[in-house]
Design a protein around this motif. Structure first.
Motif, mmCIF file in Angstrom:
data_model
loop_
_atom_site.group_PDB
_atom_site.id
_atom_site.type_symbol
_atom_site.label_atom_id
_atom_site.label_comp_id
_atom_site.label_asym_id
_atom_site.label_seq_id
_atom_site.Cartn_x
_atom_site.Cartn_y
_atom_site.Cartn_z
ATOM 1 N N GLY A 98 0.807 -1.209 0.000
ATOM 2 C CA GLY A 98 0.000 0.000 0.000
ATOM 3 C C GLY A 98 0.840 1.258 0.000
ATOM 4 N N GLY A 99 2.016 1.222 -0.621
ATOM 5 C CA GLY A 99 2.907 2.366 -0.682
ATOM 6 C C GLY A 99 3.782 2.558 0.537
ATOM 7 N N LYS A 100 3.569 1.751 1.585
ATOM 8 C CA LYS A 100 4.342 1.864 2.816
ATOM 9 C C LYS A 100 5.429 0.797 2.847
ATOM 10 C CE LYS A 100 3.854 1.325 7.838
ATOM 11 N NZ LYS A 100 2.897 1.066 8.957
ATOM 12 N N GLN A 101 6.623 1.173 3.312
ATOM 13 C CA GLN A 101 7.709 0.209 3.422
ATOM 14 C C GLN A 101 7.441 -0.699 4.614
ATOM 15 O OE1 GLN A 101 10.276 0.328 1.026
ATOM 16 N NE2 GLN A 101 10.702 -1.735 1.767
ATOM 17 N N LEU A 102 6.897 -1.858 4.339
ATOM 18 C CA LEU A 102 6.513 -2.790 5.394
ATOM 19 C C LEU A 102 7.597 -3.824 5.648
ATOM 20 C CD1 LEU A 102 4.049 -3.477 7.251
ATOM 21 C CD2 LEU A 102 3.380 -5.147 5.510
ATOM 22 N N GLY A 103 8.148 -4.386 4.591
ATOM 23 C CA GLY A 103 9.208 -5.378 4.699
ATOM 24 C C GLY A 103 10.554 -4.800 4.326
ATOM 25 N N PRO A 104 11.592 -5.633 4.278
ATOM 26 C CA PRO A 104 12.923 -5.138 3.924
ATOM 27 C C PRO A 104 13.019 -4.738 2.450
ATOM 28 C CG PRO A 104 12.941 -7.524 4.119
ATOM 29 C CD PRO A 104 11.594 -7.084 4.598
ATOM 30 N N VAL A 105 13.973 -3.906 2.132
ATOM 31 C CA VAL A 105 14.259 -3.546 0.745
ATOM 32 C C VAL A 105 15.009 -4.708 0.101
ATOM 33 C CG1 VAL A 105 15.541 -1.983 -0.757
ATOM 34 C CG2 VAL A 105 14.291 -1.082 1.221
ATOM 35 N N THR A 106 14.421 -5.291 -0.937
ATOM 36 C CA THR A 106 15.045 -6.461 -1.571
ATOM 37 C C THR A 106 15.245 -6.278 -3.070
ATOM 38 O OG1 THR A 106 12.811 -7.434 -1.678
ATOM 39 C CG2 THR A 106 14.260 -8.154 0.122
ATOM 40 N N GLY A 107 15.096 -5.057 -3.561
ATOM 41 C CA GLY A 107 15.340 -4.787 -4.966
ATOM 42 C C GLY A 107 14.058 -4.602 -5.756
ATOM 43 N N GLU A 108 14.124 -3.688 -6.733
ATOM 44 C CA GLU A 108 12.973 -3.457 -7.592
ATOM 45 C C GLU A 108 12.722 -4.673 -8.477
ATOM 46 O OE1 GLU A 108 10.868 -1.072 -7.527
ATOM 47 O OE2 GLU A 108 11.916 0.185 -6.053
ATOM 48 N N GLN B 54 11.987 -11.711 2.212
ATOM 49 C CA GLN B 54 10.715 -11.176 2.710
ATOM 50 C C GLN B 54 10.006 -12.209 3.598
ATOM 51 O OE1 GLN B 54 9.778 -8.129 2.394
ATOM 52 N NE2 GLN B 54 11.040 -7.355 0.694
ATOM 53 N N MET B 55 10.043 -13.460 3.187
ATOM 54 C CA MET B 55 9.404 -14.515 3.970
ATOM 55 C C MET B 55 10.026 -14.601 5.355
ATOM 56 S SD MET B 55 6.979 -16.796 3.890
ATOM 57 C CE MET B 55 6.664 -17.118 2.149
ATOM 58 N N ALA B 56 11.354 -14.562 5.419
ATOM 59 C CA ALA B 56 12.034 -14.652 6.713
ATOM 60 C C ALA B 56 11.612 -13.498 7.625
ATOM 61 C CB ALA B 56 13.548 -14.650 6.508
ATOM 62 N N TYR B 57 11.488 -12.320 7.048
ATOM 63 C CA TYR B 57 11.112 -11.148 7.838
ATOM 64 C C TYR B 57 9.713 -11.307 8.423
ATOM 65 C CZ TYR B 57 9.983 -6.255 8.910
ATOM 66 O OH TYR B 57 9.598 -5.085 9.536
ATOM 67 N N PHE B 58 8.757 -11.679 7.581
ATOM 68 C CA PHE B 58 7.368 -11.725 8.043
ATOM 69 C C PHE B 58 7.093 -12.935 8.934
ATOM 70 C CE2 PHE B 58 6.925 -8.953 4.249
ATOM 71 C CZ PHE B 58 6.441 -7.835 4.919
ATOM 72 N N VAL B 59 7.757 -14.052 8.689
ATOM 73 C CA VAL B 59 7.594 -15.187 9.584
ATOM 74 C C VAL B 59 8.136 -14.852 10.967
ATOM 75 C CG1 VAL B 59 8.373 -17.551 10.068
ATOM 76 C CG2 VAL B 59 7.488 -16.969 7.803
ATOM 77 N N HIS B 60 9.226 -14.093 11.024
ATOM 78 C CA HIS B 60 9.774 -13.677 12.328
ATOM 79 C C HIS B 60 8.720 -12.936 13.145
ATOM 80 C CE1 HIS B 60 12.424 -11.893 15.351
ATOM 81 N NE2 HIS B 60 11.823 -10.752 15.077
ATOM 82 N N TYR B 61 8.010 -12.006 12.499
ATOM 83 C CA TYR B 61 7.015 -11.233 13.254
ATOM 84 C C TYR B 61 5.737 -12.043 13.500
ATOM 85 C CZ TYR B 61 9.972 -7.202 13.299
ATOM 86 O OH TYR B 61 11.033 -6.354 13.562
ATOM 87 N N LEU B 62 5.456 -12.995 12.630
ATOM 88 C CA LEU B 62 4.372 -13.932 12.924
ATOM 89 C C LEU B 62 4.679 -14.692 14.213
ATOM 90 C CD1 LEU B 62 1.995 -15.948 12.199
ATOM 91 C CD2 LEU B 62 3.710 -17.246 10.972
ATOM 92 N N VAL B 63 5.889 -15.212 14.325
ATOM 93 C CA VAL B 63 6.294 -15.955 15.522
ATOM 94 C C VAL B 63 6.238 -15.056 16.748
ATOM 95 C CG1 VAL B 63 8.239 -17.102 16.648
ATOM 96 C CG2 VAL B 63 7.680 -17.636 14.266
ATOM 97 N N GLU B 64 6.719 -13.831 16.609
ATOM 98 C CA GLU B 64 6.682 -12.912 17.745
ATOM 99 C C GLU B 64 5.245 -12.705 18.225
ATOM 100 O OE1 GLU B 64 6.290 -8.388 18.137
ATOM 101 O OE2 GLU B 64 8.397 -8.695 17.592
#
Length: 846
Positions: free
Chosen positions: A467-477, A494-504
């Motif tokens: 939605g235009g917001k930087q939610l996950g890490p920058v991984t390249g255009e 991206q998966m590693a980032y979001f799974v980490h916060y899912l676990v948290e």
């Protein structure tokens, strides 16, 4: 094989069934008022003793209700199919929906004004005291942002109590609640006063004694009520029934059962009390045929017809249990789902066939009652008798969406891989939707979160933005990716980032339940809480897991393959062109549609186009077939709802014609497999506060519809906000090579690593399974899928027109039951968008 057919249910069973079908679900206030009073009276006590006192207050004071015609008694609510509220977990969403819950999109409940006032007064006590308050205070802002953006949600246990458990029903049938109290007293006598946990263990044991003493009184109150009704009953037959009910309730579950009737009543009291203690759903009866069969064998005087009627009555009672959720969660669990999964068949702990007479009686009860509950399942292994599987297939042909079928040859080793012993793994049951666990030894935390794999892909294609917001890490255009390795590397990051916060987020909720709502009643029925002297929520079980589930796997796999095929292999489109089309939603308004084979044209138009293409070209691969069908349809008529053609039509046609998961094409299926594995491997890296491991599942409930609204257009040609594929099933309309090819694709996923469960839906035309030949072919399909190492499969056997008719005239189809996801539901109570999702599933024929 000659079809045996099913016997007719008794008139009593039909009357009880109709009461459920005609019931209007209400929200009731008694439990909320009682638990609030208990908490006010126990300020300053340890959490486990407050919970015990709360259970005591509720068990001793909840209204006693015996409905007309009942042989098995015990009710959570005064009104049929209604619900109580559990404010100790969360409450504010209820207050916000006082005026809208009766008219909301999914699972409406009536709340009388007097009830709303009583709930409001009770809620005044709870700000800052609930498990959801504590869990929220623990969560980081990053985790909350992920939830708000639709990447995942932990709403199940965030808003309600922990469920997804199968307790030791057989233990209660053998020794009763009095025997459990004796076991606790003996454990207390053996305690070491030098143990630093001595005080906490002592508190736990005292809590269990308090809860079980009150539970015995709960049954005795029903005995007294039955005697009272008998004294005023003029009908001698019903009077005798009430006197027998009183006798049963006076004996069980306080003591072990001595007859099959007592065993049935004792089972139901356990199931009822578990629901009353906590608002957790998926309290699953597990291997009903295994613990009930000894009592049927030992009861030499019982008439087999009456024994069947008792089982039928249990099926009715399971449909009396209901649960309300917040408006968003109600859409994810659409259909008043409570997920009481009851499983039969399979093998014994020693590896022998476990099928028995009760296994078949459960199928008969399902055919008699024909209601959504229980979530009826069978276990299949190489030693499963053909007669048992064929009988199950006959039940499937009734069109109820049950039984769901599970493969021992996958599930047993999958559980062993998680540290479960061989004997315990063979003794698994299914809880909730499709989740396997070792019965009465596990706190599985299944259904711990919905995880939107397709959303993570969307974020990957937008360099970490949502939605235009930087939610996950920058991984390249996306447009800078040089090859598929770049795409996979970005997706993995991206998966590693979001799974980490899912676990948290999950662990925050887990901690909150352990601190504020340990549950003494359920804990005493799961090994080895008594031996360890701690509650289930604090790690008392032998096996501890947390199981979040993914959905959108087929969408992700098809999208990644569409990029691979059209950009890097065939070079028919550039990344820049694809990105522009995706950002523009293929030139259509968000929520709109465009012509696509199987989407905006009628089923008759699609089939006619397929026949025309095949008659002109003979055998074709799926990619060519889809492309020709699309061109044939696009040339014959304007789209039903799409508007004018756009400059992105050609791009969408190209993407939509790409080979898709579900057609036994290795190149495509291996991409979907890898996308699922990226999620599963990341999940299993983590542990939970109870000392157990995270394990991934792939099943959606009906969240694939709800959370599809959070996903933008995808490279497989899917438009923004459209539903995602359910579970491990192919996308609707994409599995065009028949049911065997579709099943072969699904079996190529690694079901062993997804040990929290996978869910596969197939839909058949009734004519495809008709007759002896249809039944034999159907059973062979199941065997073949399981031989290829699929974990689970379930079926809807119904034609599209029947479902459309039910949408138009719901009052004429009140008893139409369909399979939604890991559960069945009355079709007419589902939200229309969920109904549409079921209608859109591919109709297979053999």
């Amino acid at each position: 094989m000659i079809e045996k057919g099913f016997s007719k249910p008794t008139d009593r069973v039909m009357r009880l069934k109709n009461e459920i079908l005609n019931a209007k679900p209400y929200v009731e206030s008694e439990r909320a008022v009682l638990v609030t009073e208990a908490y006010k009276e126990t300020e300053g006590l340890p959490a486990i003793l407050r919970r015990a006192k709360a259970a005591e207050k509720i068990f001793n004071n909840l209204p006693v209700t015996i409905r007309n015609d009942e042989l098995i008694v015990g009710a959570i609510t005064k009104n049929p199919r209604s619900t109580e509220i559990c404010p100790e977990f969360s409450y504010d969403w209820v207050e916000k929906e006082f005026d809208t819950m009766a008219t909301r999109l999914a699972d409406p409940f009536l709340i009388p004004k007097e009830t709303a006032k009583e709930l409001h007064d009770a809620f005044l006590y709870w700000p800052g005291k609930t498990t959801s308050d504590l869990a929220s205070s623990y969560m980081s802002q990053e985790a909350k942002d992920c939830i708000a953006s639709g990447v995942f949600t932990v709403g199940n246990y965030f808003y309600g109590g922990v469920g997804h458990v199968c307790v030791d029903y057989g233990k209660v049938l053998k020794i009763g609640f009095r025997g459990i109290i004796t076991e606790v007293v003996q454990a207390m006598e053996k305690m070491d006063r030098m143990d630093p946990d001595y005080i906490k263990k002592q508190q736990f044991y005292n809590a269990v004694i308090i809860a079980y003493t009150a539970a015995i009184n709960f049954a005795h109150r029903y005995a007294a009520k039955a005697l009272e009704l008998a004294q005023n009953e003029a009908n001698p037959t019903r009077k005798a029934e009430l006197l027998q009910i009183a006798q049963n309730c006076a004996r069980v579950p306080e003591n072990g059962a001595t007859t099959f009737y007592e065993a049935c009543q004792s089972f139901w009291f356990v199931q009822c009390l578990l629901q009353i203690e906590s608002s957790g759903h998926s309290i699953s009866p597990g291997r009903f045929d295994q613990y009930m069969y000894p009592f049927l064998c030992a009861d030499k005087s019982i008439d087999k017809g009456f024994a069947q009627e008792l089982v039928d009555c249990i099926w009715i009672k399971l449909n009396d249990v209901n649960k309300t959720r917040d408006e968003v969660s109600a859409q994810a669990f659409a259909g008043y789902a409570v997920f009481q999964n009851l499983c039969v068949g399979g093998q014994t702990e020693g590896g022998l066939d476990a099928t028995n007479e009760i296994s078949y009686m459960c199928m008969e009860a399902t055919a008699h009652v024909r209601l959504p509950a229980p979530s009826f399942s069978i276990r299949v292994w190489q030693g499963t008798p053909d007669d048992f599987l064929h009988r199950a297939c006959e039940v499937v042909r009734l069109g109820l969406g049950v039984p769901a079928m599970y493969n021992d040859e996958v599930i047993v080793p999958a559980l062993q891989n998680r540290g479960v012993t061989l004997h315990d793994a063979r003794n698994y049951g299914i809880v909730g939707c499709v989740e396997p666990q070792c019965i009465h030894k596990t706190e599985g935390w299944h259904d711990a979160a919905f995880f939107n794999v397709a959303k993570v892909l969307e974020i990957t294609l937008n360099n970490g933005k949502a939605g235009g917001k930087q939610l996950g890490p920058v991984t390249g255009e996306f447009t800078s990716f040089r090859n598929m390795d770049d795409l996979y590397a970005a997706f993995q990051k991206q998966m590693a980032y979001f799974v980490h916060y899912l676990v948290e987020a999950d662990n925050c909720v887990d901690l909150a339940h352990g601190e504020r709502c340990p549950l003494p009643f359920v804990s005493a029925l799961v090994d080895d809480c008594i031996g360890r002297g701690k509650s289930l929520q604090e790690g008392g079980a032998i096996y501890n897991f947390t199981g979040p589930q993914a959905f959108g796997v087929a969408d992700t796999g098809d999208s990644v393959y569409a990029i691979q095929k059209n950009v890097f292999e065939d070079k028919k489109i550039t990344l820049a062109e694809m990105k522009e089309a995706l950002d523009a939603n293929f030139g259509l308004p968000v929520g709109g549609s465009a012509p696509s084979a199987g989407g905006d044209f009628t089923e008759e138009q699609v089939f006619a186009a397929v026949r025309k293409v095949l008659s002109s070209n003979g055998s074709m691969d799926v990619s060519a077939l889809k492309g020709e069908v699309y061109r044939t349809l696009s040339g014959q008529a304007a789209p039903a709802a799409g508007g004018s053609s756009t400059k992105y039509d050609a791009i969408r046609r190209l993407l939509d014609a790409s080979p898709a998961f579900g057609n036994d094409i290795d190149d495509v299926d291996m991409v979907a497999r890898e996308c699922a594995l990226i999620y599963c491997r990341e999940v299993e890296k983590y542990t939970n506060p109870r000392g157990g491991q995270f394990q991934a599942g792939i099943y959606p409930v009906s969240a694939n519809v709800l959370f599809g609204k959070d996903v933008a257009a995808l490279p497989d040609g899917r438009l923004a906000k459209a539903p995602l594929a359910d579970g491990v099933s192919p996308r609707p309309g994409q599995d065009v090579k028949g049911p065997t090819a579709a099943a072969n694709s699904v079996a190529k996923l690694d079901h062993f690593i997804a040990s929290n469960g996978t869910l596969y839906n197939q839909k058949f035309l009734p004519s495809a399974l008709a007759g002896d030949a249809g039944l034999q072919n159907f059973a062979s399909l199941v065997r073949s899928y399981f031989d290829h190492k699929g974990m689970h499969v379930q079926f809807n056997v119904i034609d599209r027109q029947t479902l459309l008719d039910a949408q138009l005239e719901p009052e004429k189809h009140n008893d139409l039951v369909v399979r939604v996801a890991g559960y069945s539901a009355q079709f007419v109570v589902l939200a229309k968008e969920v109904q549409d999702d079921i209608i859109s599933r591919t109709e297979q024929t053999l």
